[in-house]
Design an enzyme around this catalytic site. Structure first.
Site, PDB file in Angstrom:
ATOM      1  N   GLY A  11      35.786  55.894  50.541  1.00  0.00           N
ATOM      2  CA  GLY A  11      35.115  55.750  52.071  1.00  0.00           C
ATOM      3  C   GLY A  11      34.447  54.354  52.096  1.00  0.00           C
ATOM      4  N   ARG A  72      42.315  56.336  49.952  1.00  0.00           N
ATOM      5  CA  ARG A  72      42.380  57.231  49.008  1.00  0.00           C
ATOM      6  C   ARG A  72      43.678  57.188  48.164  1.00  0.00           C
ATOM      7  NH1 ARG A  72      36.840  59.160  49.645  1.00  0.00           N
ATOM      8  NH2 ARG A  72      36.405  59.319  51.933  1.00  0.00           N
ATOM      9  N   ASP A 103      31.604  57.526  43.270  1.00  0.00           N
ATOM     10  CA  ASP A 103      31.781  57.919  42.053  1.00  0.00           C
ATOM     11  C   ASP A 103      33.175  58.302  41.620  1.00  0.00           C
ATOM     12  OD1 ASP A 103      31.914  60.104  43.557  1.00  0.00           O
ATOM     13  OD2 ASP A 103      29.996  60.989  42.640  1.00  0.00           O
ATOM     14  N   THR A 125      29.117  53.275  49.034  1.00  0.00           N
ATOM     15  CA  THR A 125      29.042  54.602  49.852  1.00  0.00           C
ATOM     16  C   THR A 125      27.822  54.583  50.798  1.00  0.00           C
ATOM     17  OG1 THR A 125      29.195  56.922  49.701  1.00  0.00           O
ATOM     18  CG2 THR A 125      28.255  55.774  47.808  1.00  0.00           C
ATOM     19  N   ASP A 129      24.936  59.020  46.811  1.00  0.00           N
ATOM     20  CA  ASP A 129      25.122  60.102  46.073  1.00  0.00           C
ATOM     21  C   ASP A 129      25.694  59.569  44.637  1.00  0.00           C
ATOM     22  OD1 ASP A 129      27.514  59.240  46.580  1.00  0.00           O
ATOM     23  OD2 ASP A 129      28.633  61.101  47.001  1.00  0.00           O
ATOM     24  N   ARG A 171      28.226  64.152  52.116  1.00  0.00           N
ATOM     25  CA  ARG A 171      29.089  65.039  51.088  1.00  0.00           C
ATOM     26  C   ARG A 171      28.256  66.160  50.479  1.00  0.00           C
ATOM     27  NH1 ARG A 171      34.126  62.227  47.809  1.00  0.00           N
ATOM     28  NH2 ARG A 171      32.428  60.671  47.322  1.00  0.00           N
TER      29      ARG A 171
HETATM   30  P1  ADP Z   1      34.556  57.726  46.359  1.00  0.00           P
HETATM   31  O1  ADP Z   1      34.986  56.530  45.387  1.00  0.00           O
HETATM   32  O2  ADP Z   1      33.921  57.407  47.496  1.00  0.00           O
HETATM   33  O3  ADP Z   1      33.933  58.965  45.530  1.00  0.00           O
HETATM   34  P2  ADP Z   1      36.962  59.232  46.255  1.00  0.00           P
HETATM   35  O4  ADP Z   1      36.444  60.491  45.422  1.00  0.00           O
HETATM   36  O5  ADP Z   1      37.993  59.745  47.138  1.00  0.00           O
HETATM   37  O6  ADP Z   1      35.950  58.340  46.936  1.00  0.00           O
HETATM   38  O7  ADP Z   1      37.732  58.378  45.124  1.00  0.00           O
HETATM   39  C1  ADP Z   1      38.496  57.288  45.535  1.00  0.00           C
HETATM   40  C2  ADP Z   1      39.695  57.018  44.725  1.00  0.00           C
HETATM   41  O8  ADP Z   1      39.443  56.835  43.217  1.00  0.00           O
HETATM   42  C3  ADP Z   1      40.659  58.292  44.842  1.00  0.00           C
HETATM   43  O9  ADP Z   1      41.277  58.198  45.837  1.00  0.00           O
HETATM   44  C4  ADP Z   1      41.547  57.974  43.292  1.00  0.00           C
HETATM   45  O10 ADP Z   1      42.324  56.742  43.853  1.00  0.00           O
HETATM   46  C5  ADP Z   1      40.303  57.496  42.612  1.00  0.00           C
HETATM   47  N1  ADP Z   1      40.055  58.600  41.847  1.00  0.00           N
HETATM   48  C6  ADP Z   1      39.104  59.675  42.066  1.00  0.00           C
HETATM   49  N2  ADP Z   1      38.748  60.454  41.119  1.00  0.00           N
HETATM   50  C7  ADP Z   1      39.813  59.994  39.995  1.00  0.00           C
HETATM   51  C8  ADP Z   1      39.931  60.401  38.902  1.00  0.00           C
HETATM   52  N3  ADP Z   1      39.552  61.687  38.131  1.00  0.00           N
HETATM   53  N4  ADP Z   1      40.788  59.705  37.945  1.00  0.00           N
HETATM   54  C9  ADP Z   1      41.505  58.549  38.491  1.00  0.00           C
HETATM   55  N5  ADP Z   1      41.104  58.049  39.604  1.00  0.00           N
HETATM   56  C10 ADP Z   1      40.392  58.719  40.557  1.00  0.00           C
END
Ligand code: ADP
Length: 320
Positions: A11, A72, A103, A125, A129, A171
């Protein structure tokens, strides 16, 4: 290290541009080449990036969102996809990456570091969080936006003697909601970290009416319940007209406030300094106004049990 890349992932949040600018200007001053990668991990996979110069990051400090774009990219969880990404990184001779995100993005950064591409994470973010930092880049701007919206709701809620339920982002973290409740003068707060008993809210509204209060504002974090159904229920049980408002994506946008610009800039500068010292698989935070860094693994583990800011919640309750 001669050449680094920077990307924003997950995000978007106000202040990400300041962080990119910090990375670029510091990298250039250290004689590095800095590449901006478009649209997060997706752009890395598709090999879409651009060499940035001093002027590439002019006129962005005051702009919300991220000029590099974000996305994403769930496929990044797949090892084979990351292998292709690592090949792209090697082909481009990128020695290290700065990843600005939440995260989820940190997990991706950790996995890339483990595959031989040193990465450093910055907490971008609005949700606040992320463990290992008191504040994330974008949190204070979102808070200002929410307070402004609550102030407006207060005007109409007071004029019509209504209960207003306002749904706030975050979230699984109630920080934005609690802070908004304190600064917005709310009468009740519902956060994901604590069990919500709807009867407590009904009792509170009835109690306030009995005290002579004419209106009330309730702040609630997203994903807890359907706030429109909740409004109907509260109206039925209390006899008080109740309306729900979902603030939604407007909370993400807008000019970053000074704190987010400064935080993004400080973290951006620090990330390049750390990379030059050989840091890999770590992430930056601010704790007690000091910049710190931690191993991403330890932060990811803590994320599951990120400590709830109980004292903060107590303050909010005192003011109801
Ligand atoms: P944020 O970084 O804001 O927490 P997301 O949870 O959507 O947002 O994660 C962003 C991007 O990070 C995901 O779309 C993916 O490309 C990558 N990502 C998230 N989780 C994993 C994971 N377990 N392993 C590898 N890449 C990940």
């Amino acid at each position: 290290i001669k050449r680094i890349g920077v990307l924003t992932s997950g995000g978007d949040s106000p202040g990400m541009n300041a962080a990119i600018r910090g990375v670029v200007r510091t990298g250039l001053s250290e004689g590095l080449e800095v590449y901006g990668i478009y649209d997060g991990y997706l752009g890395l996979f598709q090999n879409r990036m651009i060499l940035l110069n001093h002027c590439s990051v002019s006129d962005i400090i005051n702009r919300g969102g991220t000029f590099l774009g974000s996305s994403r990219f769930p496929d990044f969880r797949k090892y084979t996809i990351r292998e292709k990404v690592v090949r792209n990184i090697k082909k481009r001779n990128l020695d290290a990456l700065v990843i600005i995100g939440g995260d989820g993005s940190y997990i991706g950064a950790k996995k890339l570091s483990d595959m031989g591409c040193p990465c450093i994470g910055l907490p971008g973010t609005i949700d606040n969080d992320v463990s290992g930092t008191d504040y994330t880049i974008g949190y204070f701007t979102a808070l200002e936006t929410i307070i402004e919206a609550i102030d407006r709701l207060r005007d109409t809620s007071s004029s019509h003697q209504r209960v207003s339920i306002v749904e706030v982002m975050g979230r699984y973290c109630g920080d934005l909601t609690i802070a908004a409740a304190i600064a917005g003068g709310c009468e009740f707060v519902v956060v994901p970290e604590l069990k919500f008993e709807v009867q407590d809210l009904v009792n509170k509204v009835k109690f306030d009416i009995a005290k002579g209060k004419k209106h009330a504002i309730v702040a609630i974090t997203e994903h807890i319940c359907n706030v429109f159904d909740l409004a109907k229920y509260i109206e039925k049980k209390t006899g008080k007209e109740t309306r729900a408002t979902v603030l939604g994506y407007i909370q993400r946008g807008g000019k970053p406030v000074a704190y987010d610009r400064i935080l993004g800039s400080r973290m951006g500068v620090y990330s390049v300094e750390l990379l030059l010292q050989g840091c890999s698989g770590c992430c930056i935070g601010i704790q007690n106004e000091k910049l710190v860094y931690n191993d991403i693994s330890s932060i990811i583990q803590q994320c599951v049990h990120r400590p709830f800011r109980q004292d903060f919640f107590r303050t909010a309750k005192r003011l109801f």
